[in-house]
Design a protein around this motif. Structure first.
Motif, mmCIF file in Angstrom:
data_model
loop_
_atom_site.group_PDB
_atom_site.id
_atom_site.type_symbol
_atom_site.label_atom_id
_atom_site.label_comp_id
_atom_site.label_asym_id
_atom_site.label_seq_id
_atom_site.Cartn_x
_atom_site.Cartn_y
_atom_site.Cartn_z
ATOM 1 N N ASN A 1 0.980 -1.181 0.029
ATOM 2 C CA ASN A 1 -0.100 -0.063 0.033
ATOM 3 C C ASN A 1 0.987 1.056 0.084
ATOM 4 O O ASN A 1 1.716 1.276 1.039
ATOM 5 N N VAL A 2 0.917 2.023 -1.001
ATOM 6 C CA VAL A 2 1.579 3.442 -1.139
ATOM 7 C C VAL A 2 0.531 4.570 -1.304
ATOM 8 O O VAL A 2 0.960 5.483 -1.775
ATOM 9 N N GLY A 3 -0.552 4.370 -0.478
ATOM 10 C CA GLY A 3 -1.545 5.613 -0.428
ATOM 11 C C GLY A 3 -2.645 5.134 -1.209
ATOM 12 O O GLY A 3 -2.899 4.194 -2.062
ATOM 13 N N PRO A 4 -3.627 6.159 -1.237
ATOM 14 C CA PRO A 4 -4.931 6.045 -1.954
ATOM 15 C C PRO A 4 -4.547 5.769 -3.745
ATOM 16 O O PRO A 4 -5.381 4.987 -4.398
ATOM 17 N N LEU A 5 -3.738 6.583 -4.214
ATOM 18 C CA LEU A 5 -3.339 6.327 -5.696
ATOM 19 C C LEU A 5 -2.385 5.269 -5.884
ATOM 20 O O LEU A 5 -1.351 5.191 -5.359
ATOM 21 N N HIS A 6 -3.093 4.008 -6.378
ATOM 22 C CA HIS A 6 -2.295 2.775 -6.455
ATOM 23 C C HIS A 6 -1.665 2.730 -7.871
ATOM 24 O O HIS A 6 -1.877 3.488 -8.890
ATOM 25 N N PRO A 7 -0.468 1.926 -7.779
ATOM 26 C CA PRO A 7 0.175 1.792 -9.337
ATOM 27 C C PRO A 7 -0.766 0.874 -10.117
ATOM 28 O O PRO A 7 -1.777 0.369 -9.435
ATOM 29 N N GLN A 8 -0.642 0.885 -11.372
ATOM 30 C CA GLN A 8 -1.343 -0.047 -12.128
ATOM 31 C C GLN A 8 -0.528 -1.157 -12.470
ATOM 32 O O GLN A 8 0.532 -1.147 -12.184
ATOM 33 N N ASN A 9 -1.169 -2.293 -13.108
ATOM 34 C CA ASN A 9 -0.310 -3.423 -13.111
ATOM 35 C C ASN A 9 -0.380 -4.175 -14.492
ATOM 36 O O ASN A 9 -1.267 -4.453 -15.104
ATOM 37 N N HIS A 10 1.019 -4.206 -14.938
ATOM 38 C CA HIS A 10 1.004 -5.147 -16.167
ATOM 39 C C HIS A 10 1.350 -6.396 -15.540
ATOM 40 O O HIS A 10 2.448 -6.527 -15.162
ATOM 41 N N GLN A 11 0.823 -7.546 -16.489
ATOM 42 C CA GLN A 11 1.177 -8.842 -16.106
ATOM 43 C C GLN A 11 1.492 -9.453 -17.264
ATOM 44 O O GLN A 11 0.696 -9.433 -18.212
ATOM 45 N N LEU A 12 2.638 -10.393 -17.201
ATOM 46 C CA LEU A 12 3.001 -11.098 -18.338
ATOM 47 C C LEU A 12 2.530 -12.373 -18.115
ATOM 48 O O LEU A 12 2.632 -13.339 -17.181
ATOM 49 N N ILE A 13 2.107 -12.846 -19.363
ATOM 50 C CA ILE A 13 1.261 -14.300 -19.471
ATOM 51 C C ILE A 13 2.050 -14.909 -20.596
ATOM 52 O O ILE A 13 2.362 -14.684 -21.558
ATOM 53 N N ASP A 14 2.416 -16.410 -20.310
ATOM 54 C CA ASP A 14 3.211 -17.214 -21.082
ATOM 55 C C ASP A 14 2.139 -17.978 -21.955
ATOM 56 O O ASP A 14 1.203 -18.510 -21.456
ATOM 57 N N ILE A 15 2.142 -17.687 -23.268
ATOM 58 C CA ILE A 15 1.216 -18.263 -24.114
ATOM 59 C C ILE A 15 2.011 -19.442 -25.080
ATOM 60 O O ILE A 15 1.295 -19.751 -25.915
ATOM 61 N N SER A 16 3.043 -20.040 -24.717
ATOM 62 C CA SER A 16 3.628 -21.061 -25.550
ATOM 63 C C SER A 16 3.252 -22.278 -25.414
ATOM 64 O O SER A 16 3.406 -23.130 -26.325
ATOM 65 N N GLY A 17 2.206 -22.680 -24.340
ATOM 66 C CA GLY A 17 1.557 -23.852 -24.285
ATOM 67 C C GLY A 17 0.073 -23.845 -24.621
ATOM 68 O O GLY A 17 -0.257 -22.751 -24.935
ATOM 69 N N ASN A 18 -0.504 -24.988 -24.380
ATOM 70 C CA ASN A 18 -2.028 -25.097 -24.546
ATOM 71 C C ASN A 18 -2.862 -24.148 -23.747
ATOM 72 O O ASN A 18 -3.463 -23.413 -23.869
ATOM 73 N N LYS A 19 -2.177 -24.153 -22.397
ATOM 74 C CA LYS A 19 -3.159 -23.322 -21.364
ATOM 75 C C LYS A 19 -1.907 -22.099 -20.998
ATOM 76 O O LYS A 19 -0.804 -22.154 -20.960
ATOM 77 N N MET A 20 -2.671 -20.977 -21.040
ATOM 78 C CA MET A 20 -1.997 -19.781 -20.580
ATOM 79 C C MET A 20 -1.539 -19.734 -19.051
ATOM 80 O O MET A 20 -2.117 -20.355 -18.392
ATOM 81 N N ASP A 21 -0.386 -19.295 -18.925
ATOM 82 C CA ASP A 21 0.338 -19.144 -17.496
ATOM 83 C C ASP A 21 0.621 -17.786 -17.078
ATOM 84 O O ASP A 21 1.578 -17.197 -17.739
ATOM 85 N N LEU A 22 -0.150 -17.330 -16.079
ATOM 86 C CA LEU A 22 0.365 -15.892 -15.578
ATOM 87 C C LEU A 22 1.750 -15.966 -14.890
ATOM 88 O O LEU A 22 1.736 -16.640 -13.968
ATOM 89 N N LEU A 23 2.747 -15.275 -15.466
ATOM 90 C CA LEU A 23 4.122 -15.452 -14.949
ATOM 91 C C LEU A 23 4.374 -14.350 -13.828
ATOM 92 O O LEU A 23 5.089 -14.883 -12.778
ATOM 93 N N VAL A 24 4.081 -13.122 -13.981
ATOM 94 C CA VAL A 24 4.643 -12.141 -12.977
ATOM 95 C C VAL A 24 3.943 -10.907 -13.245
ATOM 96 O O VAL A 24 3.304 -10.463 -14.142
#
Length: 867
Positions: free
Chosen positions: A473-496
């Protein structure tokens, strides 16, 4: 087959990592301890390994993200998700001196609207230049939603080079999109408004307010928008939104969706329903389909355009009459419109509809060819039948927004804002393949070069609007979030997760790092914004201060670890211009520059010239210094700006000091001052002797300098008479002051005289070979002359005769230039380092340059008597 190989590769990686974990656990168990302490699963360890870059390892892809309300662009690596740079675009950025040095101010000034400074921007949609519909790594463009502008960024140095203001739009969202060979840029309006700059009542909305698409002509060779060759397509006052350019089979066509086909104008303050209700009544809005290639030809004829604010506008009736503008119904309140890699399919998502709609370009063309229209809109634009234009529709979920493509035929990824998901599906077979949850409320998503004809797959980045509980928590104004997803397999995998502390980062484009070839230094003396040699280019030995009335120009150099000149004296009210040339050739040796209290700053990369201008309106003494920690002697890289009021009479501290001195002390001070003057005069006489012996009068430019020097020198006898008279009267205090005045004239004489001597050397020395001439250029532009001044000791030793100081001197010097560190323990070099308190930097000289420098030093030695 391709999917099978990717899956096998993923399984092998996972197996290898788990084996490594087992080995670690069976040995000292370090990894096992970390996993237990932090509550990590084996899957967590695999995901971490997929995004980890050991020190010195580079990312495969670079991502360019809009910086939203910062007005900038962010650059980060994939898969590491490490933030690498801010690119200053529409708003000042102090570290880079953007908006503080004169070169960047001129770029920002291009973004003025109707003469008004715009000091913020809302960057939204970046786009990479293309060749044959594939990212080529040359140019990046981005739009400003708040103030309809497009900026061009040069990817050879990641600097903004041009800002263009749309002369008819008052807002825009649907920019910026390159056509497949970067010959045009699409920019669509957002909120309908009059094209002219006059007042029009809201009651005249349907008659006077307009939407539009501007087609900016672009020069992909030089990276500049050509405003005079650009044009705008007039559109109805529906709210145009995102666009995409056709490619391959659909090249020459553009697609722009819209909302508010109701043409509702609100009025909540007078009791009307709000816009969000009135603008969403209809089940469908319109996809605009236009033949920009045909319209570009039509716009060349003045009869086919209206000129508004100096800009060409093609009216709707002209576009319709020439079969160049059509509408197709699309699900209500659409957001994304994305053309697939072949150009045949156009996918549209309506954020208030659960379906994705896939249009067929060939079906659209058949309808146009057969004039198979379902009707016209109120402005006479033909409407194509939605069902006949569709390839099909598929229900995906709540709030579908944007799409990215895969290298696998038919595979596409779509963001679901309300469901906070990415869904993988096939736009040809119309089947859902997979889903993954993201955190939270995803907007755009970015695949690897996925908006081109050559998508790479591997990863998808989810650009989430909310992060809620994902980070500290860094106060009322939060960061936004970019999430990296691995799509190399049949199922997508959220990495980071990657917090973005600069909002609101709206969209991202990516490119293989191997396609980018940014420079590590500029050609010496370059104005980086124009890519031309700057008028302020200054090499070592050329530093000077020039005054013309109240205008003072300072030609300065920066090199580890000094700024030359180190003292600048001006009058209060002077207009001061300081040109700074970074003489470094080494990579990553940037210098910064500021003058305390004067609100100026510059970032000066190797070879670059930056300029600061200010009015010296504050009296006093102001340090200036290098703002970039550049060497062990960084703190010593400074100087003083001294601003005096010409209307004031200043009491000399030296004079006050003398007033307290005894007669004996005054006598000693007089003797010391006379001795300094004698030594200075000896230098002047040696220069005069050289000038006379080498017939300076034969060379007009040298003769003029000598005249100036003698003018200063000619003022000394009168001061000497006054000094001698004071001594005769026993007034040593006055005599010292007159001797100090003599020294001032001598310094001015010596300065001009030495410049005359250096110039005369060029005329009388033996002619340089072409190699020696190139060597002198390399010596000066390579920064050598920043420390070494031929013929005198400076920050480093005099190099006259250097080739004779060592056995096999030419090879020794060449080796030293190419790899200085190897000789730092050599007794001779060590003694020089200790004496000058400086180490020779590696200036990254090429072999040919080193060879030429040796030839230049041979030429110096053959003319040693002249230096």
């Amino acid at each position: 087959m391709e999917r099978g190989f990717k899956l096998l590769s993923s399984l092998v990686l996972s197996s290898t990592l788990l084996t490594t974990a087992s080995i670690a656990a069976g040995g000292d168990g370090a990894l096992d301890k970390v996993m237990k302490a932090r509550g990590l699963s084996e899957a967590d360890v695999v995901r971490a390994a997929k995004t980890y870059n050991p020190t010195g390892v580079h990312d495969k892809y670079l991502a360019f993200s809009s910086g939203g309300q910062s007005g900038q662009v962010l650059v980060y690596g994939v898969p590491s998700m490490r933030l690498l740079k801010y690119i200053a675009v529409f708003t000042p950025e102090p570290w880079q001196g953007y908006g503080f040095d004169e070169e960047s101010k001129k770029v920002l000034d291009q973004g003025k609207i109707r003469g008004k400074d715009i000091t913020w921007g809302d960057t939204h949609h970046p786009a990479l230049s293309e060749t044959d519909a594939k990212a080529d790594g040359k140019w990046l463009i981005i739009n400003d939603k708040a103030n309809p502008r497009i900026a061009v960024i040069d990817l050879s140095d990641f600097e903004t080079k041009q800002i263009v203001v749309n002369p008819v739009f008052k807002s825009e969202h649907g920019g910026s999109f390159f056509t497949q060979d970067s010959e045009w840029i699409i920019e669509a309006a957002q909120y309908a408004a009059p094209f002219d700059n006059n007042y029009h009542p809201i009651e005249d909305y349907k008659e006077s307010y307009r939407g539009g698409v501007t087609m900016w002509k672009f020069d992909p060779k030089h990276g500049r928008i050509q405003e005079k060759d650009s044009y705008t397509i007039e559109l109805p006052p529906y709210m145009q939104d995102l666009s995409d350019a056709g490619k391959k089979v659909s090249h020459g066509w553009g697609f722009t969706n819209s909302f508010n086909s109701e043409m509702y104008t609100g009025g909540i303050e007078v009791g009307m329903p709000p816009n969000e209700a009135g603008m969403s009544r209809n089940d469908t809005d319109y996809l605009h389909v236009y033949n920009w290639k045909k319209l570009a030809e039509l716009a060349k004829d003045p009869k086919n355009v209206k000129v508004i604010n100096g800009h060409r506008v093609v009216p709707m009736d002209i576009a319709v009459k020439n079969d160049a503008l059509f509408l197709i119904p699309e699900p209500k309140s659409p957001h994304g419109v994305d053309v697939d890699p072949t150009g045949e399919y156009i996918v549209v998502c309506g954020k208030l509809d659960t379906h994705a709609s896939v249009y067929s370009f060939s079906k659209i063309q058949t309808l146009i060819k057969n004039k198979d229209y379902a009707g016209t809109d109120p402005y006479g634009i033909p409407i194509l039948d939605m069902k006949k234009a569709l390839h099909g529709q598929l229900e995906l979920g709540l709030g579908p927004l944007h799409n990215q493509y895969s290298p696998i035929d038919g595979e596409i990824y779509t963001s679901l804002y309300v469901d906070s998901q990415v869904v993988k599906w096939n736009f040809k077979t119309l089947k859902v393949l997979d889903r993954v949850n993201v955190h939270y409320n995803i907007g755009h998503l970015a695949g690897m070069e996925s908006n081109t004809a050559d998508p790479q797959g591997e990863y998808i980045i989810a650009l989430n609007k909310l992060s809620i509980d994902r980070f500290n928590n860094v106060g009322p104004l939060h960061p936004q979030n970019h999430q990296l997803i691995d799509i190399s397999g049949n199922k997508m995998d959220l990495l980071v997760d990657m917090p973005i502390p600069l909002g609101e980062p709206h969209d991202v484009v990516t490119i293989r790092a191997s396609k980018l070839h940014p420079k590590v230094r500029y050609e010496m003396g370059t104005n980086s914004r124009t890519e031309q040699i700057s008028e302020g280019k200054t090499l070592a030995g050329q530093e000077r201060i020039e005054r013309k009335g109240n205008d003072v120009k300072v030609y300065a150099t920066l090199v580890r670890s000094h700024i030359n000149p180190e003292r600048i004296t001006v009058n209060k009210g002077d207009n001061v211009t300081i040109y700074m040339t970074n003489l470094e050739r080494a990579e990553d040796e940037t210098h910064g520059f500021t003058v305390d209290n004067y609100n100026v700053h510059a970032s000066v990369e190797p070879g670059k010239v930056a300029t600061v201008k200010f009015k010296a309106d504050l009296e006093g003494v102001f340090p200036y210094y290098c703002t970039e920690f550049c060497s062990a002697l960084h703190l010593e890289m400074m100087g003083y700006l001294m601003v005096k009021d010409p209307n004031k009479k200043y009491e000399s501290a030296q004079k006050l000091k003398m007033a307290t001195m005894s007669k004996e002390q005054l006598n000693a001070e007089y003797d010391k001052t006379v001795a300094v003057n004698k030594a200075t005069d000896d230098v002047i006489q040696s220069v005069v002797k050289f000038l006379k012996e080498n017939h300076f009068e034969k060379h007009e430019v040298v003769k003029n300098l000598v005249t100036d020097a003698l003018d200063q020198y000619g003022k000394i006898p009168e001061q000497k008479k006054l000094s001698d008279a004071a001594i005769k009267e026993g007034d040593f205090e006055k005599a010292v002051l007159f001797e100090n005045m003599i020294w001032q004239y001598m310094v001015k004489t010596a300065d001009v005289g030495i410049r005359a001597k250096d110039l005369l050397v060029k005329f009388v020395a033996t002619k340089q070979s072409p190699e020696a001439a190139r060597g002198e250029v390399a010596f000066n532009e390579g920064g050598c002359s920043g420390c070494h001044v031929i013929g005198k000791v400076s920050s480093g030793p005099d190099l006259t005769g250097v080739l004779g100081r060592h056995e096999n001197g030419a090879k020794w010097v060449a080796d030293f230039i190419k790899n200085p560190k190897e000789k730092f323990e050599d007794p001779y070099v060590k003694a020089m380092i200790d004496y000058f308190n400086l180490r020779m930097p590696d200036q990254n000289m090429k072999d040919e340059e080193v060879k030429n420098i040796i030839e230049y030093l041979k030429w110096v030695d053959s003319n040693a008597n002249l230096f």
